[in-house]
Design a protein around this motif. Structure first.
Motif, PDB file in Angstrom:
ATOM      1  N   LEU A 232       0.821  -1.201   0.000  1.00 30.70           N
ATOM      2  CA  LEU A 232       0.000   0.000   0.000  1.00 30.70           C
ATOM      3  C   LEU A 232       0.859   1.255   0.000  1.00 30.70           C
ATOM      4  O   LEU A 232       0.543   2.245  -0.682  1.00 30.70           O
ATOM      5  CB  LEU A 232      -0.917  -0.024   1.233  1.00 30.70           C
ATOM      6  CG  LEU A 232      -2.043   1.010   1.276  1.00 30.70           C
ATOM      7  CD1 LEU A 232      -2.972   0.819   0.099  1.00 30.70           C
ATOM      8  CD2 LEU A 232      -2.831   0.889   2.579  1.00 30.70           C
ATOM      9  N   THR A 259      -8.391   3.468  -0.362  1.00 30.72           N
ATOM     10  CA  THR A 259      -8.232   2.869   0.957  1.00 30.72           C
ATOM     11  C   THR A 259      -9.063   3.639   1.955  1.00 30.72           C
ATOM     12  O   THR A 259      -9.771   4.599   1.604  1.00 30.72           O
ATOM     13  CB  THR A 259      -6.753   2.867   1.359  1.00 30.72           C
ATOM     14  OG1 THR A 259      -6.619   2.163   2.601  1.00 30.72           O
ATOM     15  CG2 THR A 259      -6.212   4.274   1.512  1.00 30.72           C
ATOM     16  N   LYS A 263      -6.102   4.669   7.110  1.00 32.28           N
ATOM     17  CA  LYS A 263      -4.872   4.257   6.427  1.00 32.28           C
ATOM     18  C   LYS A 263      -4.317   5.375   5.568  1.00 32.28           C
ATOM     19  O   LYS A 263      -3.088   5.509   5.407  1.00 32.28           O
ATOM     20  CB  LYS A 263      -5.150   3.035   5.573  1.00 32.28           C
ATOM     21  CG  LYS A 263      -5.466   1.784   6.386  1.00 32.28           C
ATOM     22  CD  LYS A 263      -5.684   0.585   5.491  1.00 32.28           C
ATOM     23  CE  LYS A 263      -5.983  -0.674   6.297  1.00 32.28           C
ATOM     24  NZ  LYS A 263      -6.187  -1.853   5.423  1.00 32.28           N
TER      25      LYS A 263
END
Length: 288
Positions: A232, A259, A263
């Protein structure tokens, strides 16, 4: 006054008016005969004069507008005076009794006779005019409200103030002390939680049982593979390579890498930390 008493009062009034009409009827009939009326017209003459008086009296009681009531009272007063004058003349001249005086004999009394003839002959015409006007006023009458909104509000306000004044004179009622609350019942821990240390908070169980939603079907689950934090971060680093520091926000990162907001904030802090360390590493490389 009770309804029965009002009814008796109205009946008594009607009786008195009826008897007074009967007494005046002979005088008006003889006067009508003396001015040239035939026997039928002479018998109806009393209804023309005294009947309009009764109509004006009813209109005075019904009408509420000041000008209309004044007009009805004037008609009532004028025809009352006219009926009184004709009855007085009938009692003053004995020859008029029984209709023995022939038609037109009132003119023999000179100027007084001419005035009496003018008065007696004008009353039927006036009854037509004034009676029609009174009936029209009664039919077009609209009763006005007794109290408008402001007077009603003022009355309610005065009543409330009087109630407050009366209550202020009375001693205040004693206030009852609140009853003590019952002691909470001891909570017995299950066997699995008895090893918990003393003083630890025990979560209260919800009285409503939890309803299981069941297993989510495979078709409803997302097809996106789960990404590790390193993957990510790499995806966010490549997506924001050409962004300036002002454009590096959590909302833009969340939309770019798809996301969650939590996050995205972590990725923003990590990327800003990398950009802050990059300028410090370049001078060291140049010095070496």
């Amino acid at each position: 006054m009770k309804r029965k008493a009002k009814t008796l009062l109205v009946i008594a009034l009607v009786g008195v008016v009826g008897m007074a009409f009967r007494v005046s009827w002979n005088a008006l009939r003889d006067i009508a005969t003396a001015i040239g009326a035939d026997p039928t017209a002479a018998r109806l003459y009393a209804f023309v004069v005294d009947g309009l008086m009764a109509l004006a009296l009813v209109a005075t009681l019904v009408l509420t507008k000041a000008s209309d009531r004044k007009f009805a009272l004037r008609v009532l007063a004028a025809y009352t005076v006219a009926s009184l004058v004709l009855n007085y003349v009938h009692g003053l001249v004995p020859d008029l009794h029984g209709g023995s005086v022939g038609p037109g004999r009132l003119a023999d009394l000179g100027k007084v006779g001419w005035l009496l003839v003018l008065l007696a002959t004008s009353l039927p015409v006036g009854s037509i005019y004034f009676g029609s006007d009174l009936v029209a006023k009664v039919l077009h009458h609209r009763p006005e409200p007794t109290l408008n909104a402001e007077e009603t509000a003022e009355t309610e306000s005065n009543r409330s103030m009087s109630d407050l004044g009366e209550s202020a004179d009375e001693p205040p009622a004693p206030v009852a002390e609140p009853a003590p609350l019952p002691a909470p019942a001891p909570v017995e821990l299950p066997a699995a939680d008895r090893s918990a240390p003393a003083g630890a908070a025990v979560p209260a169980e919800s009285p409503r049982p939890r309803r299981s939603t069941g297993r989510v079907p495979e078709a409803a689950r997302t097809t996106r593979p789960k990404r590790t934090p390193a993957e990510l971060l790499d995806e966010a680093r490549s997506a924001t390579a050409d962004w300036s520091d002002e454009e590096l926000t959590a909302e833009r990162i969340r939309k770019a890498v798809h996301t969650s907001a939590e996050k995205a904030r972590g990725l923003r802090d990590a990327l800003r930390a990398e950009r802050a360390e990059a300028p410090a590493a370049e001078p060291e490389a140049v010095a070496a």
